[in-house]
Scaffold this motif. Structure first.
Motif: not given
Length: 72
Positions: A6-9, A16-21, A37-38, A43-45
């Motif tokens: 969970t922490l890894g996801i 990803i959000i910071l890089g794309e932001w 992304t959220l 869904l992954a969680l």
């Protein structure tokens, strides 16, 4: 073990959000990217916590399976 997954996801989603932001200038593009992304993170969680949930392919078959037979 699920805690580490969970922490890894979550860490990957934030990265990803910071890089794309930083690469995007438009507020609309930033909002769309963060929303997608959220949603993918959620869904992954959910699949990590409840691995028995049906996947997206099964859901599409349930929604559009009859439509496919009608169109033939």
């Amino acid at each position: 073990m699920k805690f580490l997954s969970t922490l890894g996801i979550v860490v990957l989603a934030v990265a990803i959000i910071l890089g794309e932001w930083r690469g995007s200038k438009s507020k609309k593009m930033r909002a769309a990217m963060a929303g997608i992304t959220l949603a993918a993170t959620l869904l992954a969680l959910l699949l990590l916590i409840y691995p028995g949930l049906p996947g997206p392919t099964r859901m599409m078959k349930l929604l559009f399976g009859r439509l496919d037979k009608i169109m033939e």
